[in-house]
Design a protein around this motif. Structure first.
Motif, PDB file in Angstrom:
ATOM      1  N   ARG A 188       1.118  -1.135   0.140  1.00  0.00           N
ATOM      2  CA  ARG A 188      -0.121   0.014   0.040  1.00  0.00           C
ATOM      3  C   ARG A 188       0.844   1.338  -0.012  1.00  0.00           C
ATOM      4  NH1 ARG A 188      -2.550  -1.188   4.114  1.00  0.00           N
ATOM      5  NH2 ARG A 188      -4.117  -2.198   2.979  1.00  0.00           N
ATOM      6  N   ILE A 189       0.614   2.095  -1.038  1.00  0.00           N
ATOM      7  CA  ILE A 189       1.443   3.416  -0.831  1.00  0.00           C
ATOM      8  C   ILE A 189       0.322   4.440  -0.509  1.00  0.00           C
ATOM      9  CG2 ILE A 189       2.457   4.997  -2.464  1.00  0.00           C
ATOM     10  CD1 ILE A 189       3.575   2.328  -2.478  1.00  0.00           C
ATOM     11  N   PRO A 190       0.975   4.828   0.661  1.00  0.00           N
ATOM     12  CA  PRO A 190      -0.479   6.064   1.278  1.00  0.00           C
ATOM     13  C   PRO A 190      -0.822   7.290   0.234  1.00  0.00           C
ATOM     14  CG  PRO A 190       1.460   5.418   3.052  1.00  0.00           C
ATOM     15  CD  PRO A 190       1.827   4.771   1.726  1.00  0.00           C
ATOM     16  N   GLY A 191      -2.071   7.362   0.139  1.00  0.00           N
ATOM     17  CA  GLY A 191      -2.316   8.286  -0.783  1.00  0.00           C
ATOM     18  C   GLY A 191      -2.750   7.902  -1.958  1.00  0.00           C
ATOM     19  N   ARG A 192      -2.093   6.571  -2.583  1.00  0.00           N
ATOM     20  CA  ARG A 192      -2.013   6.098  -3.760  1.00  0.00           C
ATOM     21  C   ARG A 192      -2.809   4.950  -3.977  1.00  0.00           C
ATOM     22  NH1 ARG A 192       3.984   6.323  -5.975  1.00  0.00           N
ATOM     23  NH2 ARG A 192       2.897   4.680  -7.243  1.00  0.00           N
ATOM     24  N   GLY A 193      -2.975   4.455  -2.934  1.00  0.00           N
ATOM     25  CA  GLY A 193      -3.671   2.994  -3.041  1.00  0.00           C
ATOM     26  C   GLY A 193      -2.849   1.637  -2.947  1.00  0.00           C
ATOM     27  N   GLU A 194      -3.148   0.466  -3.603  1.00  0.00           N
ATOM     28  CA  GLU A 194      -2.438  -0.645  -3.572  1.00  0.00           C
ATOM     29  C   GLU A 194      -1.570  -0.795  -4.750  1.00  0.00           C
ATOM     30  OE1 GLU A 194      -4.922  -3.770  -2.335  1.00  0.00           O
ATOM     31  OE2 GLU A 194      -4.921  -3.180  -0.257  1.00  0.00           O
ATOM     32  N   ILE A 195      -0.274  -1.502  -4.679  1.00  0.00           N
ATOM     33  CA  ILE A 195       0.299  -1.787  -5.886  1.00  0.00           C
ATOM     34  C   ILE A 195       0.820  -3.394  -5.742  1.00  0.00           C
ATOM     35  CG2 ILE A 195       1.013   0.511  -6.199  1.00  0.00           C
ATOM     36  CD1 ILE A 195       3.800  -0.242  -5.166  1.00  0.00           C
ATOM     37  N   GLU A 196       1.334  -3.771  -6.756  1.00  0.00           N
ATOM     38  CA  GLU A 196       2.095  -5.099  -6.533  1.00  0.00           C
ATOM     39  C   GLU A 196       3.561  -4.625  -7.059  1.00  0.00           C
ATOM     40  OE1 GLU A 196       0.783  -8.439  -9.075  1.00  0.00           O
ATOM     41  OE2 GLU A 196      -1.251  -8.570  -7.817  1.00  0.00           O
ATOM     42  N   ALA A 197       4.404  -5.389  -6.123  1.00  0.00           N
ATOM     43  CA  ALA A 197       5.813  -5.156  -6.419  1.00  0.00           C
ATOM     44  C   ALA A 197       6.926  -6.602  -5.610  1.00  0.00           C
ATOM     45  CB  ALA A 197       6.343  -3.846  -5.567  1.00  0.00           C
ATOM     46  N   THR A 198       7.738  -6.310  -5.966  1.00  0.00           N
ATOM     47  CA  THR A 198       8.901  -7.588  -5.332  1.00  0.00           C
ATOM     48  C   THR A 198      10.000  -6.865  -4.789  1.00  0.00           C
ATOM     49  OG1 THR A 198       8.129  -8.788  -7.424  1.00  0.00           O
ATOM     50  CG2 THR A 198      10.324  -9.508  -6.163  1.00  0.00           C
ATOM     51  N   ILE A 199      10.285  -7.100  -3.541  1.00  0.00           N
ATOM     52  CA  ILE A 199      11.349  -6.625  -2.697  1.00  0.00           C
ATOM     53  C   ILE A 199      12.600  -7.114  -3.496  1.00  0.00           C
ATOM     54  CG2 ILE A 199      12.415  -6.675  -0.763  1.00  0.00           C
ATOM     55  CD1 ILE A 199       9.829  -6.695   0.606  1.00  0.00           C
ATOM     56  N   GLU A 200      13.530  -6.318  -3.666  1.00  0.00           N
ATOM     57  CA  GLU A 200      14.846  -6.725  -4.368  1.00  0.00           C
ATOM     58  C   GLU A 200      16.079  -6.344  -3.143  1.00  0.00           C
ATOM     59  OE1 GLU A 200      15.420  -4.631  -8.064  1.00  0.00           O
ATOM     60  OE2 GLU A 200      14.236  -6.441  -8.918  1.00  0.00           O
ATOM     61  N   GLY A 201      15.902  -5.516  -2.281  1.00  0.00           N
ATOM     62  CA  GLY A 201      16.925  -5.277  -1.483  1.00  0.00           C
ATOM     63  C   GLY A 201      16.679  -4.053  -0.590  1.00  0.00           C
ATOM     64  N   VAL A 202      17.614  -3.529   0.034  1.00  0.00           N
ATOM     65  CA  VAL A 202      17.747  -2.245   0.994  1.00  0.00           C
ATOM     66  C   VAL A 202      18.945  -1.378   0.906  1.00  0.00           C
ATOM     67  CG1 VAL A 202      18.485  -3.446   2.975  1.00  0.00           C
ATOM     68  CG2 VAL A 202      16.975  -1.167   3.135  1.00  0.00           C
ATOM     69  N   ARG A 203      18.859  -0.369   0.793  1.00  0.00           N
ATOM     70  CA  ARG A 203      20.302   0.584   0.610  1.00  0.00           C
ATOM     71  C   ARG A 203      20.723   0.600   1.990  1.00  0.00           C
ATOM     72  NH1 ARG A 203      21.297   3.375  -3.636  1.00  0.00           N
ATOM     73  NH2 ARG A 203      22.241   4.848  -2.451  1.00  0.00           N
TER      74      ARG A 203
END
Length: 242
Positions: free
Chosen positions: A197-212
């Motif tokens: 969920r993106i606040p203010g934009r609704g839901e999306i589908e995505a894949t986690i690839e990592g973290v900086r």
């Protein structure tokens, strides 16, 4: 040193006292105003779980790299659970999950000294022996529920502190790439497409690839577009019935 007290407003508040130094842990059976992330209240019944704060003084760590401290502590928690036979994952930014259920919450508060950290208070709540939870909580689970037995909380805390000392040593020696690689391997839902969920934009589908190293979550949207999000800019959507 472990300081065990009966009651306090919040162990993070108590641990700010200058008498506590690097490596000290403040463990309270009762918190009257325990805090979680995003201003949430943290409540734990007395005598069942671990609610404590760890004092760290990572004066070598640049402010812009402060997320590395979160990574080290989160990894220490997964190391501790591994010694107990409980497989866990790190839900970005720093919750610990067993399956799709939360077993640890963590809140880190920093003080700075110019370009580096000066003092960090790491507040940690571990569900140890609790077996009945408030139904209003979304997805809690405890060590006792997962392992089918109760645990000695003093031993759990001592084991965590040993694991944390090892991970902190990696951080202090500058083994940041190794820490990051280990954190990535332990990330909850890594490489899996899920709804966010993106606040203010609704839901999306995505894949986690990592973290900086600076803490941004790296994902790839369903259309192939890469993106990075800071804490609060993206939320996990989790089936609470599981």
């Amino acid at each position: 040193m472990i300081y065990r007290i009966a009651s306090t407003t919040s162990t993070n508040d108590e641990a700010r006292d200058a008498r506590y130094r690097h490596g000290d842990a403040v463990w309270a059976e009762r918190q009257t105003a325990g805090r979680g992330q995003r201003g949430h209240v943290w409540y734990s019944p007395e005598g069942e779980n671990l609610t404590f704060s760890l004092v760290l003084e990572p004066r070598f760590l640049p402010v812009g790299e402060q997320f590395l401290l979160s990574e080290a502590v989160a990894l220490a928690l997964t190391d501790m659970f591994e010694t107990c036979g409980i497989p866990t994952r790190i839900k970005w930014t720093n919750d610990i999950y067993a399956g799709d259920r939360k077993i640890v919450g963590m809140l880190i508060e920093h003080n700075f000294s110019g370009p580096t950290l000066a003092r960090s208070i790491v507040g940690i709540g571990i569900n140890v022996n609790q077996t009945a939870f408030d139904p209003a909580l979304p997805n809690p689970v405890s060590m006792a529920q997962l392992a089918g037995r109760t645990f000695d909380r003093e031993k759990v805390l001592a084991t965590f502190l040993e694991c944390c000392n090892r991970r902190y040593g990696q951080l202090e020696r500058g083994e940041w790439e190794s820490l990051q690689a280990s954190y990535r391997e332990k990330m909850y839902r890594l490489g899996q497409r899920h709804v966010f969920r993106i606040p203010g934009r609704g839901e999306i589908e995505a894949t986690i690839e990592g973290v900086r190293p600076t803490g941004e979550l790296q994902v790839r949207h369903a259309d192939g577009t890469p993106a990075e999000y800071l804490f609060g800019e993206i939320e996990f959507v989790i089936d609470k019935s599981r």
